[in-house]
Each structure stands twice: as structure tokens, then as C-alpha cells.
Scaffold this active site. Structure first.
Site, short mmCIF file in Angstrom:
data_model
loop_
_atom_site.label_atom_id
_atom_site.label_comp_id
_atom_site.label_asym_id
_atom_site.label_seq_id
_atom_site.Cartn_x
_atom_site.Cartn_y
_atom_site.Cartn_z
N THR A 186 0.83 -1.19 0.00
CA THR A 186 0.00 0.00 0.00
C THR A 186 0.87 1.25 0.00
OG1 THR A 186 -1.82 -1.05 1.13
CG2 THR A 186 -1.51 1.27 1.61
N ARG A 214 -14.58 -6.39 0.16
CA ARG A 214 -13.89 -6.06 1.43
C ARG A 214 -13.24 -4.67 1.33
NH1 ARG A 214 -8.30 -4.67 2.84
NH2 ARG A 214 -7.98 -5.27 4.99
N GLY A 216 -10.65 -1.99 3.34
CA GLY A 216 -9.66 -1.89 4.40
C GLY A 216 -9.70 -0.55 5.10
N ASP A 217 -8.64 -0.25 5.82
CA ASP A 217 -8.56 1.00 6.59
C ASP A 217 -8.22 2.21 5.72
OD1 ASP A 217 -6.00 -0.31 6.26
OD2 ASP A 217 -5.17 1.32 7.47
N THR A 237 -0.36 2.01 7.01
CA THR A 237 -0.27 0.78 6.23
C THR A 237 -0.15 -0.41 7.17
OG1 THR A 237 0.97 -0.49 4.60
CG2 THR A 237 2.23 1.09 5.92
N GLY A 238 -0.80 -1.49 6.81
CA GLY A 238 -0.75 -2.68 7.65
C GLY A 238 -2.03 -3.47 7.50
N GLY A 240 -5.49 -4.10 7.69
CA GLY A 240 -6.50 -3.06 7.81
C GLY A 240 -7.52 -3.22 8.92
N1 ASP Z 1 -3.99 -1.43 5.00
C1 ASP Z 1 -4.21 -2.10 3.74
C2 ASP Z 1 -5.52 -2.86 3.82
O1 ASP Z 1 -5.79 -3.50 4.82
C3 ASP Z 1 -3.13 -3.07 3.37
C4 ASP Z 1 -1.71 -2.54 3.42
O2 ASP Z 1 -1.44 -1.55 4.10
O3 ASP Z 1 -0.81 -3.11 2.76
O4 ASP Z 1 -6.24 -2.85 2.86
#
Ligand code: ASP
Length: 321
Positions: A186, A214, A216-217, A237-238, A240
Site C-alpha cells: 500500500t 472487502r 480496508g482501513d 499501512t498494515g 487493515g
Molecule cells: N492497509 C491495507 C488494507 O488493509 C493493506 C496494506 O497496508 O498493505 O487494505
């Protein structure tokens, strides 16, 4: 003129030096530097933080190495659904798009939703329709295809597992290895301009093998993206789901506003305490209105970079380097 700063990230996760070839390392660093330079060029020409974060994120969306725009991961149905958000710290204006297909630069769509619609967030078919009406560039499936992400998806297709683009924490060790060898992520940017205004933007293809629909955050204001001149601009990022539950980006802002913490202190509390308690793996980048930047993560690595008008220019991947 106040200190102006741009920071970018290209995802966080299990990113180890021993798994990375020198060529790949160089390619990531070049991608991050190009994004920093695109944002910095806007800031040094007295441009707005909002334009700087958009320029940086567009650069990363167009780079196949990163899981956003062109390099977006495959969902469970083999399609690419993308999420993005942008927020202006001067007036709390925000725009976001969720689960959209075909749009070359979802961050541009998020911005169009912010400035040209009465809404904050559009999703799916409605978001695509809005993009068409606004004349945003669309691409066919082939544009979003990359062999390595297809292989990555093949490793867990048919299971209920999802994976961070670069994560290895999967149940099956062989699957973990296969997915973990691909380390892309991301993208996001935060900036402070010469006038002390701040902004944030985030864009993603989400998680490999994610359920259709779905979200994400990243596109959720206050979770993966937030900006407020009084406190901070944050892009996360992480994984979500925990980031949504922790209202992560806004929590940093709250700790600054209500508890008087500095940007760095607030980010440390959220990333190393609050997120860890709910298994929230990942990190974030942030700036404040004085041009201070911080980049904090609890995973092994985070693709990241920062450049400012004092001559700082750093691109990093692992802990400390
Ligand atoms: N945060 C993103 C999600 O969950 C994924 C990512 O940060 O790589 O969609």
C-alpha cells in the site's frame, strides 16, 4: 516561509534484508525517491500540501512495484478492487473511494469526490460511474496484471486466507514463504507546505485474496488516513481490520490534541501499544504543521522516505536503514 516536508510510504510488513536482492532494493528505493521528488517539486514551487500528496501517490500508483493502482493485488475472485482517500488539513475536507475497479489513479478519484461531489466516500459501481462522468483515466484488466502478484494470489487462492502484500504470517509455512518473498505494499503520503498547511493521502489494492467487496482501513477517514492542521496528517499501512477497530490515524490526532503529546510520541503510543494489543501489524507516516515528520512501524520493515526544505532526504526500508 516555514519548513516544508513530504513523507511517503510503500507498505509495511515482513520485509527482511536477507530476502531482498540488491536490484530489488534499488528499485524500491528509486520508486520511493521518485514519489518524494514529485511531492517535493510541488512544495518547493509554493504548491499546496494537498497537491503534493496527490503527486506523490500518483507516482506510486503508476509504479508496478507497489500495491496500489497498477500494481494492485488480486482479490478472491481474481479481480483488482482498489481503495483510496485524501484529506485536507486546512478545512477537514476529505474524499474517499472503496472497492473500485478500472480506475488508473484511485487517489485522483478520491480527490474528485472531495471537490466535485457533496459526498465523502463512493464505492464500487457508483464510484466507477462517477469516475467515468468526470473523465478520469480508466484501464483494462491487463494494465493491472503482474505475473508476480498473480503467482502470489495462486498460492492462497481457494483458501479463506488473506495476506498483506508482503506478509509471511500465514498458517502454512510453504505458503508463507511464497507470499513473503513478494514484498510490495500500500502507498501513502503526508506533507506540510510552505504555508503550514498539511494533507494526507493513501491508496491500496488491499490484501491478497480478499473477499469481494472487502474494504480496508486506507479509505476510511480516521482509520488509515487523516489530516487536521491543528494536529497532524497521517497515512497508515498494515493489516487493515485492526487499524479500523483502533481508529488509528485519528487516535494519533486525539493524543496530540487532548493529551498534548508530540507527533512522534503519539505515533509511538498508537503503533507500539494500542495496535499491538489487538495484533495490528504495520505502521504509519505523519507530519505536523511545523514540518516535523515521523515514520513509525511495529513490523520488520516499512518502505518509507522523507524529504524536507532543510536538506533532509532519506529513503529507508528496514529498522534503522
Ligand atoms: N492497509 C491495507 C488494507 O488493509 C493493506 C496494506 O497496508 O498493505 O487494505
Amino acid at each position: 516561509m516555514s519548513l516544508f516536508t513530504i513523507a511517503v510510504h510503500g507498505g509495511a510488513g515482513t520485509i527482511r534484508k536477507e530476502d531482498m536482492s540488491p536490484d530489488m532494493e534499488l528499485a524500491y528505493k528509486q520508486g520511493l525517491q521518485e514519489a518524494l521528488d514529485a511531492g517535493y517539486a510541488v512544495l518547493s514551487a509554493k504548491g499546496a500540501a494537498l497537491d503534493a500528496v496527490m503527486a506523490a501517490v500518483v507516482s506510486l500508483e503508476d509504479n508496478i512495484l507497489f500495491n496500489a493502482g497498477r500494481g494492485s493485488v488480486f482479490g478472491k475472485d481474481g479481480k483488482h478492487e482498489m481503495d483510496a482517500a485524501i484529506m485536507d488539513g486546512t478545512n477537514l475536507a476529505a474524499g474517499a473511494v472503496a472497492a473500485v475497479t478500472s480506475v488508473r489513479n484511485p487517489v485522483k478519484l478520491a480527490r474528485a469526490i472531495m471537490t466535485e461531489s457533496p459526498h465523502v466516500m463512493l464505492s464500487g459501481a457508483g464510484a466507477l460511474e462517477f469516475a467515468k462522468l468526470r473523465g478520469l483515466q480508466l484501464e483494462d484488466e491487463q494494465y493491472f496484471y503482474s505475473a508476480f502478484r498473480y503467482e502470489q494470489w495462486q498460492q492462497i487462492q481457494g483458501t479463506d486466507q488473506t495476506a498483506l502484500d508482503h506478509d509471511v504470517k500465514l498458517a502454512d509455512a510453504s505458503v508463507s514463504k511464497a507470499v513473503g518473498e513478494k514484498k510490495f505494499g500500500t502507498v501513502g503520503a503526508v506533507a506540510t507546505d510552505q504555508f503550514g498547511n498539511i494533507a494526507a493521502a493513501t491508496s491500496t489494492g488491499g490484501m491478497t485474496n480478499k473477499q469481494w467487496g472487502r474494504i480496508g482501513d486506507s479509505p476510511i477517514i480516521g482509520a488509515g488516513t487523516y489530516a487536521n492542521n491543528r494536529t497532524c496528517a497521517i497515512s497508515c499501512t498494515g493489516h487493515g481490520e485492526p487499524f479500523i477497530r483502533a481508529v488509528t490515524a485519528y487516535d494519533v490526532s486525539c493524543l496530540m490534541e487532548y493529551k498534548g503529546l508530540t507527533l512522534e510520541q503519539a505515533m509511538q503510543v498508537v503503533v507500539h501499544d494500542k495496535l499491538m494489543k489487538i495484533d495490528g501489524e504495520g505502521g504509519m507516516i505523519g507530519v505536523d504543521a511545523n514540518g516535523h515528520a515521523a515514520m513509525v512501524f511495529n513490523s520488520e520493515g516499512m518502505y518509507r522516505g522523507v524529504r524536507n526544505s532543510n536538506g533532509l532526504n532519506n529513503v529507508l526500508i528496514y529498522q534503522g536503514s
